[in-house]
Motif scaffolding. Structure first.
Motif, PDB file in Angstrom:
ATOM      1  N   CYS A  82       0.824  -1.198   0.000  1.00  0.00           N
ATOM      2  CA  CYS A  82       0.000   0.000   0.000  1.00  0.00           C
ATOM      3  C   CYS A  82       0.864   1.256   0.000  1.00  0.00           C
ATOM      4  O   CYS A  82       1.899   1.313   0.672  1.00  0.00           O
ATOM      5  CB  CYS A  82      -0.901  -0.021   1.231  1.00  0.00           C
ATOM      6  N   HIS A  84       0.066   3.988   1.326  1.00  0.00           N
ATOM      7  CA  HIS A  84      -0.094   4.761   2.554  1.00  0.00           C
ATOM      8  C   HIS A  84       1.004   4.384   3.545  1.00  0.00           C
ATOM      9  O   HIS A  84       2.022   5.043   3.624  1.00  0.00           O
ATOM     10  CB  HIS A  84      -1.502   4.533   3.141  1.00  0.00           C
ATOM     11  N   ARG A  85       0.837   3.284   4.245  1.00  0.00           N
ATOM     12  CA  ARG A  85       1.868   2.924   5.223  1.00  0.00           C
ATOM     13  C   ARG A  85       2.425   1.527   5.021  1.00  0.00           C
ATOM     14  O   ARG A  85       2.978   0.932   5.942  1.00  0.00           O
ATOM     15  CB  ARG A  85       1.334   3.129   6.643  1.00  0.00           C
ATOM     16  N   ALA A  87       1.138  -1.569   4.040  1.00  0.00           N
ATOM     17  CA  ALA A  87       0.540  -2.901   4.253  1.00  0.00           C
ATOM     18  C   ALA A  87       0.388  -3.645   2.922  1.00  0.00           C
ATOM     19  O   ALA A  87       0.235  -3.032   1.870  1.00  0.00           O
ATOM     20  CB  ALA A  87      -0.825  -2.744   4.916  1.00  0.00           C
ATOM     21  N   CYS A 102      -6.965  -1.855   0.718  1.00  0.00           N
ATOM     22  CA  CYS A 102      -6.038  -2.144   1.799  1.00  0.00           C
ATOM     23  C   CYS A 102      -6.830  -2.369   3.090  1.00  0.00           C
ATOM     24  O   CYS A 102      -7.739  -1.593   3.416  1.00  0.00           O
ATOM     25  CB  CYS A 102      -5.072  -0.975   1.961  1.00  0.00           C
ATOM     26  N   TYR A 104      -5.979  -1.938   6.091  1.00  0.00           N
ATOM     27  CA  TYR A 104      -5.582  -1.128   7.254  1.00  0.00           C
ATOM     28  C   TYR A 104      -6.399   0.169   7.350  1.00  0.00           C
ATOM     29  O   TYR A 104      -7.106   0.402   8.322  1.00  0.00           O
ATOM     30  CB  TYR A 104      -4.079  -0.851   7.162  1.00  0.00           C
ATOM     31  N   HIS A 105      -6.354   1.033   6.317  1.00  0.00           N
ATOM     32  CA  HIS A 105      -7.146   2.266   6.341  1.00  0.00           C
ATOM     33  C   HIS A 105      -8.013   2.410   5.091  1.00  0.00           C
ATOM     34  O   HIS A 105      -8.478   3.496   4.765  1.00  0.00           O
ATOM     35  CB  HIS A 105      -6.247   3.488   6.480  1.00  0.00           C
ATOM     36  N   ALA A 106      -8.084   1.282   4.339  1.00  0.00           N
ATOM     37  CA  ALA A 106      -9.024   1.180   3.206  1.00  0.00           C
ATOM     38  C   ALA A 106      -8.730   2.084   2.022  1.00  0.00           C
ATOM     39  O   ALA A 106      -9.638   2.529   1.335  1.00  0.00           O
ATOM     40  CB  ALA A 106     -10.470   1.341   3.686  1.00  0.00           C
ATOM     41  N   TRP A 107      -7.486   2.385   1.771  1.00  0.00           N
ATOM     42  CA  TRP A 107      -7.179   2.990   0.474  1.00  0.00           C
ATOM     43  C   TRP A 107      -7.505   1.933  -0.576  1.00  0.00           C
ATOM     44  O   TRP A 107      -7.146   0.758  -0.403  1.00  0.00           O
ATOM     45  CB  TRP A 107      -5.702   3.384   0.374  1.00  0.00           C
TER      46      TRP A 107
HETATM   47  S1  FES Z   1      -1.554   1.082   5.110  1.00  0.00           S
HETATM   48 FE1  FES Z   1      -2.935   0.846   3.491  1.00  0.00          FE
HETATM   49  S2  FES Z   1      -4.468   2.247   3.869  1.00  0.00           S
HETATM   50 FE2  FES Z   1      -3.070   2.572   5.468  1.00  0.00          FE
END
Ligand code: FES
Ligand SMILES: [Fe+2]
Length: 423
Positions: A82, A84-85, A87, A102, A104-107
């Protein structure tokens, strides 16, 4: 030979390599960047991605990727990470999807890797530009149904990289008996050893009658006779260039189209022939049954895949002393009556390559023992010089020696040395 860890290429010298190539974690890390992140790595067979939205997850070296067919049917390889962070966005081995979200935070991302949606986007106003946060894409190309990917934007085109191996891929695919090839199933296992120990094994005819004695004793006389290539001068191995090699164990099956009709079909397939003959004509039945054991050669493509008789073997380096192997059974993608062929092919596959098979578990014991033994005297050479004195050139210009010689290993280590030494 040098023991300088900053110059691993010096540890391979044509007819020998240092045992440390199997045991040194620094060399392993360099292999990941200099080889697996710079060359074409096999990721899929096209039959695993039959239509838009289908995907499989796999690895290029140690990096997780997803291979997809996007809405337009185009093959894509996306880093499974991902933006974002970090995952992983997909943990399913294969499936069908409209995109990936994703956990984790649904991107959420499209099948082509584009970032489509972000929850509660107000916190990002003026902060990010979605068009710059697609999943990382790898170059993806296919040949003969085989899909490869690379991180290297400057890598030569896939067809150039495969070079003369293409002829052998074309021949390998003829085992569909007139139908395309499809994946029938697969299983994975790991062994406690370096990836190059497996790489060496695919075109190592020398070990066959020793390690596979129990397999030879477990099959019918015709099959055992077919695989008794040790003293057959026509059984030869070629160095095809770029680290690729091919070992012809049953040369009369190398080109399945070259059939003069005199070779009897094996008696073990009598029931299958009777069943197929109810609906298929004699020539079609002969084509399918004569290809039951595949093409009689093992084609080793540097660095991670081989086409071995009647299946694909895929290797994944995990650690300097740990390698994952996937055995992918294949068969003809034909009308329903061909199901009987594929059932029988799976039984043959299990008998040698399966977890309780009579072949691969014995190979794996040999590989484990190489890793254990190679802990001793790490600078002492591993010899790959068998047959070097009788190596000649084929009409095509390929370095060639007997099937029991170590021509294939010299081919692979030549490429290894070139890639490891090239800054
Ligand atoms: S790690 Fe994928 S949306 Fe945050
Ligand atoms: Fe073997």
């Amino acid at each position: 030979m040098t023991d300088n860890t900053t110059a691993p290429a010096g540890l391979a010298a044509g007819d020998r390599v240092a045992g440390r190539l199997y045991t040194d974690p620094e060399i392993f890390d360099q292999e990941l960047t200099r080889i697996f992140e710079r060359t074409w790595v096999w990721v899929a067979h096209e039959s695993e991605l039959p239509g838009p939205g289908t995907f499989k997850s796999t690895h290029v070296g140690k990096q997780p990727v997803i291979v997809t067919r996007d809405r337009k049917g185009e093959l894509r390889t996306l880093l499974n990470r991902c933006r974002h962070r970090g995952a992983s966005i997909c943990e399913k081995p294969s499936g069908k999807a409209n995109g990936f979200t994703c956990p984790y935070h649904a991107w959420s991302y499209g099948l082509n890797g584009q970032l489509r949606g972000i929850p509660y986007p107000d916190g990002y106003e003026g902060v990010i530009d979605k068009s710059e946060l697609s999943l990382k894409k790898l170059r993806t190309e296919s040949y003969g149904g085989l899909v490869f990917a690379t991180f290297n934007e400057d890598a030569e085109p896939l067809e150039e990289f495969l070079g003369d191996a293409r002829l052998w891929i074309d021949r390998f695919m003829k085992q569909g008996g007139g139908y395309p090839i499809k994946v029938l199933g697969k299983h994975q296992f790991k062994f406690r050893g370096n990836w190059k120990i497996q790489l060496e094994n695919t075109t190592d005819g020398y070990h066959f009658p020793i390690v596979h004695r129990s397999w030879m004793a477990s099959v019918d006389a015709e099959t055992a006779d077919m695989m008794s290539f040790m003293t057959d001068p026509a059984a030869i191995t070629h160095d095809l260039g770029n680290g690729h090699s091919v070992m012809q164990m049953v040369p009369e099956h190398s080109d399945l189209d070259a059939d003069d009709g005199t070779e009897p079909l094996q008696g073990r397939f009598d029931d299958l022939v009777a069943e197929l003959s109810k609906t298929l004509d004699e020539a079609q039945v002969r084509k399918l049954v004569r290809a039951m054991h595949g093409t009689g050669f093992n084609l080793n493509l540097f660095p991670n895949v081989s086409m071995s008789s009647a299946f694909f073997r895929v290797l994944r380096p995990v650690a300097v002393d740990e390698t994952w192997i996937e055995h992918v059974a294949i068969g003809p993608d034909g009308p329903p009556e061909v199901d009987a062929v594929n059932r029988e092919r799976l039984r043959i596959h299990e008998h040698f390559q399966g977890p309780f098979g009579f072949g691969t578990p014995d190979d794996a014991e040999g590989w484990d023992r190489v890793q254990r033994g190679a802990q001793g005297a790490p600078e002492m050479p591993i010899l790959v010089n068998r047959g070097i004195g009788r190596e000649t050139r084929s009409a095509e210009g390929w370095p060639t020696a007997h099937v029991t010689d170590e021509t294939g290993m010299r081919a692979a280590y030549g490429k290894w040395k070139e890639m490891m030494g090239d800054d």
